[in-house]
Scaffold this motif. Structure first.
Motif, PDB file in Angstrom:
ATOM      1  N   ALA A 139      54.739  68.137  69.335  1.00  0.00           N
ATOM      2  CA  ALA A 139      54.987  66.690  69.371  1.00  0.00           C
ATOM      3  C   ALA A 139      53.700  65.920  69.105  1.00  0.00           C
ATOM      4  CB  ALA A 139      55.583  66.290  70.720  1.00  0.00           C
ATOM      5  N   LEU A 140      52.584  66.370  69.677  1.00  0.00           N
ATOM      6  CA  LEU A 140      51.315  65.686  69.446  1.00  0.00           C
ATOM      7  C   LEU A 140      50.883  65.816  67.987  1.00  0.00           C
ATOM      8  CD1 LEU A 140      48.796  64.173  70.293  1.00  0.00           C
ATOM      9  CD2 LEU A 140      47.816  66.336  71.092  1.00  0.00           C
ATOM     10  N   GLU A 141      51.038  67.004  67.403  1.00  0.00           N
ATOM     11  CA  GLU A 141      50.692  67.183  65.990  1.00  0.00           C
ATOM     12  C   GLU A 141      51.522  66.253  65.113  1.00  0.00           C
ATOM     13  OE1 GLU A 141      51.296  71.290  65.240  1.00  0.00           O
ATOM     14  OE2 GLU A 141      49.679  71.948  66.568  1.00  0.00           O
ATOM     15  N   SER A 142      52.806  66.139  65.428  1.00  0.00           N
ATOM     16  CA  SER A 142      53.679  65.235  64.668  1.00  0.00           C
ATOM     17  C   SER A 142      53.239  63.793  64.845  1.00  0.00           C
ATOM     18  CB  SER A 142      55.136  65.398  65.121  1.00  0.00           C
ATOM     19  OG  SER A 142      55.600  66.694  64.855  1.00  0.00           O
ATOM     20  N   ALA A 143      52.909  63.414  66.076  1.00  0.00           N
ATOM     21  CA  ALA A 143      52.478  62.040  66.339  1.00  0.00           C
ATOM     22  C   ALA A 143      51.230  61.699  65.547  1.00  0.00           C
ATOM     23  CB  ALA A 143      52.227  61.852  67.835  1.00  0.00           C
ATOM     24  N   LEU A 144      50.258  62.613  65.534  1.00  0.00           N
ATOM     25  CA  LEU A 144      49.027  62.375  64.778  1.00  0.00           C
ATOM     26  C   LEU A 144      49.331  62.148  63.301  1.00  0.00           C
ATOM     27  CD1 LEU A 144      46.778  65.063  66.491  1.00  0.00           C
ATOM     28  CD2 LEU A 144      46.325  62.598  66.476  1.00  0.00           C
ATOM     29  N   SER A 145      50.213  62.985  62.730  1.00  0.00           N
ATOM     30  CA  SER A 145      50.554  62.857  61.304  1.00  0.00           C
ATOM     31  C   SER A 145      51.313  61.573  61.023  1.00  0.00           C
ATOM     32  CB  SER A 145      51.393  64.064  60.858  1.00  0.00           C
ATOM     33  OG  SER A 145      50.657  65.260  60.949  1.00  0.00           O
TER      34      SER A 145
ATOM     35  N   GLY B 247      51.376  59.581  74.623  1.00  0.00           N
ATOM     36  CA  GLY B 247      52.776  59.633  75.042  1.00  0.00           C
ATOM     37  C   GLY B 247      53.464  60.896  74.556  1.00  0.00           C
ATOM     38  N   ALA B 248      53.197  61.310  73.301  1.00  0.00           N
ATOM     39  CA  ALA B 248      53.810  62.523  72.760  1.00  0.00           C
ATOM     40  C   ALA B 248      53.355  63.754  73.527  1.00  0.00           C
ATOM     41  CB  ALA B 248      53.462  62.659  71.285  1.00  0.00           C
ATOM     42  N   ALA B 249      52.097  63.770  73.947  1.00  0.00           N
ATOM     43  CA  ALA B 249      51.575  64.917  74.692  1.00  0.00           C
ATOM     44  C   ALA B 249      52.115  64.984  76.113  1.00  0.00           C
ATOM     45  CB  ALA B 249      50.049  64.863  74.716  1.00  0.00           C
ATOM     46  N   LEU B 250      52.609  63.864  76.631  1.00  0.00           N
ATOM     47  CA  LEU B 250      53.077  63.791  78.017  1.00  0.00           C
ATOM     48  C   LEU B 250      54.595  63.766  78.156  1.00  0.00           C
ATOM     49  CD1 LEU B 250      50.678  60.947  79.237  1.00  0.00           C
ATOM     50  CD2 LEU B 250      50.631  63.304  80.096  1.00  0.00           C
ATOM     51  N   HIS B 251      55.316  63.372  77.121  1.00  0.00           N
ATOM     52  CA  HIS B 251      56.680  62.840  77.280  1.00  0.00           C
ATOM     53  C   HIS B 251      57.667  63.785  77.964  1.00  0.00           C
ATOM     54  CE1 HIS B 251      57.360  65.233  73.664  1.00  0.00           C
ATOM     55  NE2 HIS B 251      58.654  65.011  73.779  1.00  0.00           N
TER      56      HIS B 251
ATOM     57  N   PRO C 264      54.937  37.507  72.423  1.00  0.00           N
ATOM     58  CA  PRO C 264      55.838  38.115  71.437  1.00  0.00           C
ATOM     59  C   PRO C 264      55.149  39.194  70.602  1.00  0.00           C
ATOM     60  CG  PRO C 264      56.127  35.736  71.469  1.00  0.00           C
ATOM     61  CD  PRO C 264      54.946  36.032  72.334  1.00  0.00           C
ATOM     62  N   GLU C 265      53.891  38.986  70.266  1.00  0.00           N
ATOM     63  CA  GLU C 265      53.150  39.973  69.490  1.00  0.00           C
ATOM     64  C   GLU C 265      53.028  41.283  70.276  1.00  0.00           C
ATOM     65  OE1 GLU C 265      49.094  39.756  66.881  1.00  0.00           O
ATOM     66  OE2 GLU C 265      48.893  39.337  69.026  1.00  0.00           O
ATOM     67  N   GLU C 266      52.710  41.188  71.551  1.00  0.00           N
ATOM     68  CA  GLU C 266      52.572  42.386  72.388  1.00  0.00           C
ATOM     69  C   GLU C 266      53.919  43.080  72.559  1.00  0.00           C
ATOM     70  OE1 GLU C 266      48.778  40.932  75.107  1.00  0.00           O
ATOM     71  OE2 GLU C 266      50.806  40.263  75.613  1.00  0.00           O
ATOM     72  N   LYS C 267      54.996  42.316  72.619  1.00  0.00           N
ATOM     73  CA  LYS C 267      56.324  42.926  72.730  1.00  0.00           C
ATOM     74  C   LYS C 267      56.684  43.694  71.460  1.00  0.00           C
ATOM     75  CE  LYS C 267      58.256  39.717  76.133  1.00  0.00           C
ATOM     76  NZ  LYS C 267      59.260  38.673  76.425  1.00  0.00           N
ATOM     77  N   ARG C 268      56.314  43.161  70.305  1.00  0.00           N
ATOM     78  CA  ARG C 268      56.580  43.889  69.069  1.00  0.00           C
ATOM     79  C   ARG C 268      55.761  45.182  69.015  1.00  0.00           C
ATOM     80  NH1 ARG C 268      56.026  38.746  66.818  1.00  0.00           N
ATOM     81  NH2 ARG C 268      54.205  39.301  65.553  1.00  0.00           N
ATOM     82  N   PHE C 269      54.560  45.150  69.566  1.00  0.00           N
ATOM     83  CA  PHE C 269      53.741  46.360  69.625  1.00  0.00           C
ATOM     84  C   PHE C 269      54.415  47.408  70.506  1.00  0.00           C
ATOM     85  CE2 PHE C 269      50.422  48.698  72.041  1.00  0.00           C
ATOM     86  CZ  PHE C 269      49.949  49.486  71.004  1.00  0.00           C
ATOM     87  N   VAL C 270      54.944  47.007  71.635  1.00  0.00           N
ATOM     88  CA  VAL C 270      55.640  47.946  72.517  1.00  0.00           C
ATOM     89  C   VAL C 270      56.843  48.549  71.782  1.00  0.00           C
ATOM     90  CG1 VAL C 270      56.974  48.181  74.647  1.00  0.00           C
ATOM     91  CG2 VAL C 270      54.870  46.819  74.630  1.00  0.00           C
ATOM     92  N   ALA C 271      57.594  47.719  71.063  1.00  0.00           N
ATOM     93  CA  ALA C 271      58.744  48.219  70.309  1.00  0.00           C
ATOM     94  C   ALA C 271      58.308  49.251  69.271  1.00  0.00           C
ATOM     95  CB  ALA C 271      59.475  47.061  69.639  1.00  0.00           C
ATOM     96  N   ALA C 272      57.206  48.992  68.577  1.00  0.00           N
ATOM     97  CA  ALA C 272      56.696  49.945  67.588  1.00  0.00           C
ATOM     98  C   ALA C 272      56.336  51.267  68.251  1.00  0.00           C
ATOM     99  CB  ALA C 272      55.471  49.364  66.875  1.00  0.00           C
ATOM    100  N   CYS C 273      55.675  51.220  69.401  1.00  0.00           N
ATOM    101  CA  CYS C 273      55.281  52.444  70.105  1.00  0.00           C
ATOM    102  C   CYS C 273      56.508  53.255  70.517  1.00  0.00           C
ATOM    103  CB  CYS C 273      54.439  52.103  71.337  1.00  0.00           C
ATOM    104  SG  CYS C 273      52.811  51.416  70.948  1.00  0.00           S
ATOM    105  N   LYS C 274      57.546  52.577  71.008  1.00  0.00           N
ATOM    106  CA  LYS C 274      58.749  53.284  71.439  1.00  0.00           C
ATOM    107  C   LYS C 274      59.395  54.024  70.275  1.00  0.00           C
ATOM    108  CE  LYS C 274      61.501  51.219  74.458  1.00  0.00           C
ATOM    109  NZ  LYS C 274      62.328  50.187  75.142  1.00  0.00           N
ATOM    110  N   ALA C 275      59.590  53.334  69.160  1.00  0.00           N
ATOM    111  CA  ALA C 275      60.253  53.960  68.011  1.00  0.00           C
ATOM    112  C   ALA C 275      59.387  55.053  67.399  1.00  0.00           C
ATOM    113  CB  ALA C 275      60.586  52.894  66.967  1.00  0.00           C
ATOM    114  N   CYS C 276      58.081  54.839  67.354  1.00  0.00           N
ATOM    115  CA  CYS C 276      57.188  55.818  66.742  1.00  0.00           C
ATOM    116  C   CYS C 276      57.120  57.095  67.573  1.00  0.00           C
ATOM    117  CB  CYS C 276      55.799  55.212  66.578  1.00  0.00           C
ATOM    118  SG  CYS C 276      54.673  56.237  65.601  1.00  0.00           S
ATOM    119  N   MET C 277      57.118  56.971  68.894  1.00  0.00           N
ATOM    120  CA  MET C 277      57.055  58.173  69.708  1.00  0.00           C
ATOM    121  C   MET C 277      58.362  58.951  69.659  1.00  0.00           C
ATOM    122  SD  MET C 277      56.136  58.959  73.628  1.00  0.00           S
ATOM    123  CE  MET C 277      57.833  59.466  73.845  1.00  0.00           C
ATOM    124  N   ILE C 278      59.474  58.246  69.546  1.00  0.00           N
ATOM    125  CA  ILE C 278      60.756  58.928  69.364  1.00  0.00           C
ATOM    126  C   ILE C 278      60.724  59.754  68.080  1.00  0.00           C
ATOM    127  CG2 ILE C 278      63.182  58.528  68.782  1.00  0.00           C
ATOM    128  CD1 ILE C 278      63.143  56.213  70.798  1.00  0.00           C
ATOM    129  N   ALA C 279      60.153  59.168  67.014  1.00  0.00           N
ATOM    130  CA  ALA C 279      60.041  59.888  65.747  1.00  0.00           C
ATOM    131  C   ALA C 279      59.170  61.129  65.899  1.00  0.00           C
ATOM    132  CB  ALA C 279      59.473  58.967  64.668  1.00  0.00           C
TER     133      ALA C 279
END
Length: 787
Positions: free
Chosen positions: A35-41, A72-76, A224-239
């Protein structure tokens, strides 16, 4: 404390003989490394696109995205180190847990571990509370699902009263050492948490609920900017979790996953490939494209802005304009052509992106809908063999990974806008979506909820180029679009279709008649070799019309939604084949609302039940569709539906909607009606001052923060999806057959007691004595006296 030899993160893989394969990546330490390797890529290859799509400054946010998603990927999945989860995957090791369910899902166990380890981990996130919030939200929200409570609620029974954590297990300790070394942390933390109480005064659910309330209050206070950042982190870690867990079928060596991810995201369409698609549709050489395109099609590219709105009549060439826009305005970006239905998405793929010689998508293009595998198999004329996968999760994950490497996509709008409501296909495709350009076709067909999701998409993903297309749009919705763009600080670029085509007289009205009078006109046109489209408002009315036509000696084709899906596709293909211009035989297709968008055909006579005027415009779009200047107009007949007692039958619409439709019809000229006349009557004369404005659409993805729910993307319609008893064995032997045989039905009559029926994967199995089905007529419930 008894502990298993190894901690599994997922089920053991098996070979063709059913023997377990000992692969390190199925164990917790190996999975977290993957998961961490995928997150880095993923962050390295798409992180800047993700931030640009959400209007976030790269310099400010990219380092933070990298730290949050990778940690997050290393811990999830650390929370999988418990006896409930391990007992589910290793039942032989936990005989005392046989028949018991998990009392707390693993992502929330990880949340509890994070609370104990915050001092150890916080420096890896620069001691930044926004970064910690984003990581916490990403971890607790990495398995969104319908009807799954967030935060979790106590399991009432069947789980046991406590959960044991294996924080002293060698695999768990190996995970901590790995995290320490990767993120340059101090020695591993002391984790006193060993037993989680699931009930009573010490119930952990009270602590979780209190913690999430506190996090939500903090969430409400950020920008609102910080909320969009949180949304990006959530979707990216799921990926990252998906890529670390599921691989495309053609990838067998997991050590190559970084190379695969890199190759996937480098798959983008080249302008010359899109030019080849245009040339193929225009039947010309590539260097002749500009001469063959209509002025409005070229304007779509030349005048386009960040958000472009193209309004042009049916059959004028909007899709060609879309591909030209993508070629000229969006180089280096994937292209998603989004349709409102699976039928229109499939036809869009077949007409533009399918290569019949090679039996595959052109230049790697593909079709993505909930039933794409069935549609493609039927297009190709092939049959899939047995494949054992989990239809609820595994298949969606694999298809989403394939979407990453697909340069051009024909899909249902749900594939993209589902992101807004945490629908899995949209979330899983996020890294690919962030670097794409989008065409949303037929936006007039969106219900209020779906249109609201489109507005949230435009507002949040302001860095993505978008082309909106429709034949007509109510003035209020157009005003909403304009206002939304104005608030975003961008102009809505509006392109009108070709007036010379839209002003061509195409239709004349033959009158409004009672329930059973269209047959003489239909028979007359049929004898002349005409192509007749008869559209009914309900499946029962369509079936009755089919029976009348058969008795009259005609050869109708019946097409509606209540077929097994594989039969519905065959009916669709029959209709298209019979309506081809070079087909000398007459044709009569009797359809329901499925004809309004899914059928690209041209009828010589339209018979239609009275319906809301947006639906009537779509139905008329199938009449004399390819008319040229000077061609004769073609007739349409409007039927006023009545029930068996002779009273007006409004279903599935309201009396008010049909009253508006009558006023709209009265506003049209009797003869020489053009597409422009239809649109003007809607937009200018019949615009209802009391028409409901689409309400503000809450977004589960953008607004949820610490709470991760999944919301419906579209307005619900009452009904039930069933399997016939006769198909039960077929799907039991191969679940891949399931999509082919599902039948969407209206709610069963009360006397059928459908709640008592057996189920397959939660889907009711309709006994033979409850349903009347044939491949030609589809399905209807048997009445009480028919059983």
């Amino acid at each position: 404390m008894k502990m298993p030899k190894r901690l599994l993160a997922k089920s053991l893989e098996t070979d063709t003989n059913g023997q377990s394969i000992d692969c390190e990546h199925v164990y917790l330490p190996g999975h977290l490394k993957c998961a961490l390797e995928s997150a880095l890529s993923i962050v390295d290859l798409t992180g800047k696109d993700q931030l640009a799509a959400l209007g976030l400054d790269e310099e400010k946010w990219f380092p933070r995205l990298q730290k949050v998603v990778c940690l997050g990927a290393a811990l999830h999945d650390l929370g999988k180190a418990n006896d409930h989860f391990q007992g589910m995957l290793q039942p032989d090791e936990f005989p005392d847990r046989k028949g018991l369910v998990q009392g707390l899902r693993h992502e929330w166990v990880t949340y509890l571990i994070l609370r104990e380890a915050i001092e150890w981990l916080f420096p890896a996130l620069d001691n930044d509370p926004i970064n910690w919030l984003a990581m916490e939200c990403a971890i607790t929200g990495h398995h969104p699902a319908y009807k799954r409570s967030s935060p979790p609620k106590p399991c009432l029974d069947g789980s046991g009263s406590e959960m044991i954590l294996y924080t002293k297990h060698p695999d768990f300790e190996a995970c901590l050492r790995f995290i320490r070394d990767q993120f340059q942390l101090k020695n591993e933390p002391f984790l006193p948490l060993a037993t989680i109480h699931l009930s009573g005064s010490k119930s952990i659910f009270k602590l979780i609920s209190h913690g999430i309330r506190e996090r939500h209050l903090y969430w409400e206070s950020i920008s609102p900017e910080e909320k969009r950042f949180v949304a990006a982190c959530k979707a990216c870690m799921i990926a990252a979790d998906i890529a670390g867990s599921a691989l495309p079928e053609e990838i067998s060596d997991r050590t190559q996953q970084g190379n695969w991810i890199k190759a996937a995201f480098s798959a983008i369409p080249r302008p010359e490939q899109i030019a080849d698609i245009l040339a193929s549709r225009l039947h010309c050489a590539v260097d002749e494209i500009e001469d063959r395109l209509r002025p409005f099609q070229k304007e779509a590219a030349e005048k386009a802005g960040p958000i472009t709105f193209l309004k042009a009549g049916c059959g004028t060439g909007k899709t060609l304009a879309a591909y030209h826009w993508a070629r000229k305005r969006c180089p280096g970006k994937r292209v998603y052509i989004c349709y409102p239905t699976t039928g229109t998405a499939t036809e869009g793929f077949r007409d533009y992106l399918f290569n019949p010689d090679e039996k595959t998508g052109k230049y790697g293009a593909d079709l993505f809908t909930s039933r794409a595998d069935v549609d493609k198999a039927i297009i190709l004329g092939i049959h899939r063999g047995r494949e054992e996968e989990d239809p609820e999760e595994g298949v969606i994950r694999i298809e989403s990974l394939k979407a990453w490497s697909t340069p051009m996509v024909s899909c249902t709008v749900d594939t993209v806008l589902g992101l807004i409501q945490n629908n899995r296909r949209g979330l899983y495709a996020w890294p690919a979506l962030a670097g794409a350009a989008f065409v949303f076709d037929e936006i007039h067909a969106y219900d209020d909820k779906l249109f609201g999701a489109l507005l949230r998409f435009l507002e949040a993903l302001r860095g993505i180029p978008v082309l909106l297309m429709t034949a007509s749009l109510p003035q209020k919705r157009l005003d909403i679009l304009r206002n939304k763009c104005q608030k975003m600080g961008v102009d809505l670029v509006e392109i009108d279709g070709p007036k010379e085509i839209e002003e061509i007289p195409r239709y004349h009205r033959q009158g409004t008649i009672d329930n059973q009078d269209p047959l003489p006109a239909i028979q007359q046109e049929y004898v002349r070799g005409g192509k007749i489209l008869w559209v009914c408002n309900t499946v029962n009315r369509a079936m009755d019309a089919y029976d009348w036509a058969k008795v009259a000696g005609l050869e109708p084709i019946l097409y509606h939604s209540r077929f097994r899906y594989e039969d519905r596709v065959q009916q669709h293909q029959q209709v298209i084949a019979r309506f081809k211009e070079d087909e000398p035989q007459p044709a009569l297709a009797i359809c329901t609302q499925v004809a309004e968008m899914s059928l690209d055909l041209s009828a010589s006579l339209l018979v239609t039940d009275l319906a809301p005027f947006p639906a009537l415009i779509q139905r008329l779009g199938r009449l004399n569709r390819r008319a040229k200047k000077g061609d004769p107009t073609r007739p349409f007949i409007v039927i006023e539906p009545v029930d068996e007692a002779g009273d007006p039958e409004n279903l599935p619409y309201t009396a008010a909607e049909l009253d508006s439709a009558r006023r709209w019809l009265d506003a049209l000229p009797e003869t020489g009606i053009s597409q422009l006349d239809l649109a003007r009557a809607w937009e200018e004369k019949i615009e209802d001052s009391k028409e409901r404005r689409p309400a503000y659409c809450p977004s589960a993805w953008l607004d949820g923060g610490p709470i991760t729910n999944v919301l419906e993307l579209r307005e619900g319609s009452p009904g039930i999806t069933v399997i016939q008893e006769s198909d039960r064995q077929r799907v039991a032997e191969n679940f891949r057959e399931l999509k082919k045989v599902l039948i969407p039905m209206n709610h069963p009559p009360r006397h059928l007691e459908w709640h008592k029926w057996p189920r397959y994967r939660g889907i009711p199995i309709a006994p033979e004595e409850t349903i009347d089905y044939s491949e030609e007529r589809g399905a209807r419930w048997l009445k009480k006296d028919q059983k």
